[in-house]
Design an enzyme around this catalytic site. Sequence first.
Site, mmCIF file in Angstrom:
data_model
loop_
_atom_site.group_PDB
_atom_site.id
_atom_site.type_symbol
_atom_site.label_atom_id
_atom_site.label_comp_id
_atom_site.label_asym_id
_atom_site.label_seq_id
_atom_site.Cartn_x
_atom_site.Cartn_y
_atom_site.Cartn_z
ATOM 1 N N HIS A 124 0.831 -1.208 0.000
ATOM 2 C CA HIS A 124 0.000 0.000 0.000
ATOM 3 C C HIS A 124 0.865 1.256 0.000
ATOM 4 O O HIS A 124 0.561 2.244 -0.665
ATOM 5 C CB HIS A 124 -0.914 0.009 1.232
ATOM 6 N N CYS A 158 -1.352 -2.993 -16.832
ATOM 7 C CA CYS A 158 -1.989 -2.068 -15.896
ATOM 8 C C CYS A 158 -1.441 -2.236 -14.490
ATOM 9 O O CYS A 158 -1.926 -1.609 -13.559
ATOM 10 C CB CYS A 158 -3.505 -2.257 -15.885
#
Length: 554
Positions: free
Chosen positions: A189, A486
Site C-alpha cells: 500500500h 496495468c
Amino acid sequence: MASPTVLRGVPVVPGVQYAPVVRAARLPEVPVPGADIDEADRQAEAGRFAAAATAVASRLRDRAAHATGAASEVLAATATLAQDRAWLGAAEKRIAAGASAVRATAEAVDQFVELFTQLGGLMAERVTDLRDIRDRVIAELSGLPEPGVPLPDVPSILCAEDLAPADTAGLDPRLVVGLATTLGGPTSHTAIIARQLGIPCVVAISGLDAVAAGVMVLLDGAAGTLTVDPDASQAAASVAAAQREALAARQWTGPGATADGHTVPILANVQDGAAARAARETFAEGVGLFRTELCFLNRDTEPNVDEQAKIYGEVLEAFAGHKVVVRTLDAGSDKPLKFAGHPEEANPALGVRGIRVAQGNPGLLDRQLTAVAAAAGQTGNRPWVMAPMIATAAEAKSFADQARSHGLTPGVMIEVPAAALLADKILQHVDFLSIGTNDLAQYTMAADRMSADLAVLTDPWQPAVLALVAMAARAGAAAGKPVGVCGEAAADPLLAAVLVGLEVTSLSMAPAAISAVGAKLAQVTRRQCRAAAEAVLDTATAAEARAVALAALS
C-alpha cells in the site's frame, strides 16, 4: 572524513531528494493493567471500548471521503477493519471476562496478527493495518494523540519500519518529499500510494532503523539507495539532474509515442469518479484499469444495479470519447465481501478471489455487467470489461460469452502464470488482454508481495516475470489483439520502455506517473526499446535486467 554510508533497498518510485530524516510518531508506552476490573464495571468498560473503536473508524471514513484514488480505497478498507466483528468480538469477550479495554484491545489484535501471519499471502498485508488500528484505539482509550506521521517544518524524507495505509494516504507531498521503509514490498500500500503522490520511494532497506531523525540523507528512488550524510555538493548535483528529468516530464504533453512515432497509449488507473476527474486533468488518454471494488467494499449488502451504474457512469463521463477498461469485481482473499458468503480458507491468496467469487455467485457478475451496460447507455461511452484472476481458456470463454450478451467488449487480466502460458488459447475467446504485474510477480516467484524479506523476488524486473509478459504480448501480436499492462510496472519509466519493446500495446498507471513515462518514451526509439527488451530477457537477475536496460536506453 569517513565515506558516506549507502543503504540499499528495492526501488519503487523514481526521483532523487536530499533532505533531513523525519520519523513517524509512535504510541507512547501505555501501561496495560494486569488486574481484572470489577464485574460491575465491565459493561461500562465494554461501552468505552466500543466508543473508541467507533471513533477511530469514523475518523478513517471521514479521511477516506476527502481522499481520492488509492488513498480513498485503503482508508476505507482500514475503517472497515476497525469495525470488523471478528477482532471486536474477541476484545469484547476479554472485557466480559475482566480485562481492561486497553488490555483487551492489545490481546485481541495480537491474536489476529498471529493468525494472519500464519496464513501468509495477501492476508499478511492486514497485519500492519491491524497494528495501526490497535494503536489508534489504545490512544483513544488513553486520551493520547493519535499516532502517525508528524507534519515536518521543512521538506523531509520520512523513514519508518513500515507505514500504515492510513498514514501513507494522508501524506503532504510538499513536506514529505521521499519515503524509505525497512519493511514493505514494491506493491505494498505504501508503494502504491507513493506512486499516486509522485513521491520517490525505496522499500525493504536493510539498516534503515539505525538512521536517526534529523540526519541528512540522499534518497534515489530509481537506484534504490539511501545515502546517509552524503557530500552536500554531490547530493545537490544529483538532485539537480533529477530535477532536469522532472522538468522534461512536466513539459511532455502527450500523446504517448516513441521518438520515432510508434504510438503507445498512456492510460490511468482509477477507482472512482473523483479519481477519474483528477486523472482527466493529466495527459491520460483514457482509463486502462477501473477498479470497481470501491462500490462493494464496506457494504453489508450488494449495491443494486442503479447504484452501480451511477458510480460507473461518473468514470465514463469523465473520459467521454476515450477508452475506459472496467475490471469486474476483484474481491476475495484480503478483500472479502460480507454478502458473498466467503468460506474460511487455509490459503486465501490461492483461494476464492477475482472471477472465482463470481463463479460461486453467478448473479453478482451478471448484475455488475448489467450496470456497466446501463452506464454505457446513459453516457454514450462504451467501455471494455475484463475479468481478474483468469487461469484457463474455459474461464475466459465463459466470461466473454456473458460480457458479449450485454453488448460489452470482453478481455481478461493476465495475473496467473497459467494464463500467460496459455495466452494464445485465451485470445481465441476474448478481444484483449491486460497484464497485472503485481500479482503476476507474486505468483510467478511464489513470494508474498508484502514480504520485505522477499521484496527482491517480487520486483517486476525479475526476468521470469518479464518472460511471461513477453509471451502474452507476443500472443496478442500474433492474434492482432491489444495487450496492455496495468500493473505498477507500467509506472516505472525505464521499465515502461522495456514493456514497449516486448510488444505491449498500452500502459496504464497511477496518474502521477503519466508525464514521466510519456517523457521517457518520447526520448527513445522503438528499436532501442526492442534492443533493451532482448537484453533484459537474456539476464538472470532483476538487478542485471535493470542495468542492461539502462545501458540500452540511455
